[in-house]
Design a protein around this motif. Structure first.
Motif, PDB file in Angstrom:
ATOM      1  N   ASP A  90      -4.336  -2.590   3.357  1.00 27.01           N
ATOM      2  CA  ASP A  90      -3.589  -3.436   2.415  1.00 27.01           C
ATOM      3  C   ASP A  90      -3.179  -2.634   1.186  1.00 27.01           C
ATOM      4  OD1 ASP A  90      -3.967  -5.539   4.176  1.00 27.01           O
ATOM      5  OD2 ASP A  90      -5.473  -6.563   2.930  1.00 27.01           O
ATOM      6  N   TRP A  91      -4.095  -1.829   0.644  1.00 26.03           N
ATOM      7  CA  TRP A  91      -3.798  -1.032  -0.532  1.00 26.03           C
ATOM      8  C   TRP A  91      -2.691  -0.010  -0.240  1.00 26.03           C
ATOM      9  CZ3 TRP A  91      -4.182   4.155  -1.864  1.00 26.03           C
ATOM     10  CH2 TRP A  91      -4.096   4.446  -3.222  1.00 26.03           C
ATOM     11  N   MET A  92      -2.791   0.663   0.916  1.00 24.00           N
ATOM     12  CA  MET A  92      -1.777   1.666   1.277  1.00 24.00           C
ATOM     13  C   MET A  92      -0.401   1.011   1.424  1.00 24.00           C
ATOM     14  SD  MET A  92      -3.917   4.146   3.864  1.00 24.00           S
ATOM     15  CE  MET A  92      -2.628   5.359   4.078  1.00 24.00           C
ATOM     16  N   GLU A  93      -0.356  -0.169   2.031  1.00 24.85           N
ATOM     17  CA  GLU A  93       0.919  -0.863   2.192  1.00 24.85           C
ATOM     18  C   GLU A  93       1.506  -1.261   0.842  1.00 24.85           C
ATOM     19  OE1 GLU A  93       0.107  -4.008   4.974  1.00 24.85           O
ATOM     20  OE2 GLU A  93       0.270  -2.643   6.688  1.00 24.85           O
ATOM     21  N   ARG A  94       0.658  -1.706  -0.080  1.00 25.43           N
ATOM     22  CA  ARG A  94       1.145  -2.042  -1.426  1.00 25.43           C
ATOM     23  C   ARG A  94       1.694  -0.800  -2.118  1.00 25.43           C
ATOM     24  NH1 ARG A  94      -3.387  -5.152  -1.414  1.00 25.43           N
ATOM     25  NH2 ARG A  94      -4.564  -3.753  -2.760  1.00 25.43           N
ATOM     26  N   GLN A  95       1.019   0.339  -1.962  1.00 27.48           N
ATOM     27  CA  GLN A  95       1.481   1.579  -2.578  1.00 27.48           C
ATOM     28  C   GLN A  95       2.831   2.014  -2.031  1.00 27.48           C
ATOM     29  OE1 GLN A  95      -0.291   2.829  -5.241  1.00 27.48           O
ATOM     30  NE2 GLN A  95      -1.343   0.914  -4.812  1.00 27.48           N
ATOM     31  N   GLU A  96       3.068   1.706  -0.766  1.00 28.41           N
ATOM     32  CA  GLU A  96       4.333   2.066  -0.113  1.00 28.41           C
ATOM     33  C   GLU A  96       5.397   0.986  -0.302  1.00 28.41           C
ATOM     34  OE1 GLU A  96       3.095   2.731   3.901  1.00 28.41           O
ATOM     35  OE2 GLU A  96       1.996   4.562   3.402  1.00 28.41           O
ATOM     36  N   GLY A  97       5.043  -0.102  -0.990  1.00 27.52           N
ATOM     37  CA  GLY A  97       6.003  -1.172  -1.242  1.00 27.52           C
ATOM     38  C   GLY A  97       6.282  -2.050  -0.027  1.00 27.52           C
ATOM     39  N   ARG A  98       5.361  -2.074   0.945  1.00 22.88           N
ATOM     40  CA  ARG A  98       5.581  -2.853   2.163  1.00 22.88           C
ATOM     41  C   ARG A  98       5.072  -4.286   2.056  1.00 22.88           C
ATOM     42  NH1 ARG A  98       3.450   0.071   7.157  1.00 22.88           N
ATOM     43  NH2 ARG A  98       2.118   1.285   5.811  1.00 22.88           N
TER      44      ARG A  98
END
Length: 127
Positions: A117-125
Motif C-alpha cells: 500500500d505504501w509503495m503504491e501511494r509513493q508511485e501515485g497509484r
C-alpha cells in the motif's frame, strides 16, 4: 519431506531493491532475500502498531549486515549469524546482504500489505 532452495523457490517478488525468492511450507514462508541497496521500512511500517513490524522472523544472514531497532534497544546481525526477531522491530539492511528468513504466513501478509500500500501511494497509484 518438503524442501526448498533459492533456486527452486517458485514465488519471486521484487520490493524495490529487494528480491525475494520464496515458498510456503507448513504455515511458514521460507524466503531467500537479496538486497541490491540499503533498505529500511520506516515509511511503510508507519501504518502498523508502533510503526514496527508485528510479525516474528527466524533466519540466517548469508552475507552482509542487518540491524533491527526496538523501542529500547537494537541488535546487529552479520554473515554467519542466526537470528530471531519478535514482533515490534524496524529492520535496516545493508546493500549486498543476503538472508534466509522464516515467517508465519498470516503475520507476514499483514506487513507486506502495508508495504505494498505504501509503495503504491509513493508511485501515485492510489488516492
Amino acid at each position: 519431506m518438503p524442501k526448498v532452495s533459492k533456486q527452486s523457490a517458485t514465488q519471486i517478488q521484487e520490493f524495490g531493491p529487494v528480491t525475494s525468492r520464496r515458498a510456503e511450507m507448513g504455515g511458514l514462508l521460507v524466503e531467500f532475500a537479496s538486497f541490491g541497496a540499503d533498505a529500511d521500512l520506516d515509511g511503510p511500517l508507519q501504518a502498523l502498531p508502533g510503526a514496527a513490524c508485528q510479525c516474528p522472523h527466524w533466519g540466517y544472514v548469508i552475507t552482509g549486515r542487518m540491524r533491527y531497532v526496538f523501542g529500547d534497544h537494537e541488535e546487529v546481525y552479520e554473515a554467519g549469524d542466526a537470528f530471531y526477531q519478535p514482533p515490534g522491530h524496524r529492520p535496516y539492511v545493508d546493500a549486498g546482504t543476503e538472508m534466509l528468513q522464516l515467517s508465519p504466513v498470516d503475520g507476514l501478509a499483514v506487513t507486506e500489505r502495508a508495504i505494498t500500500d505504501w509503495m503504491e501511494r509513493q508511485e501515485g497509484r492510489t488516492p
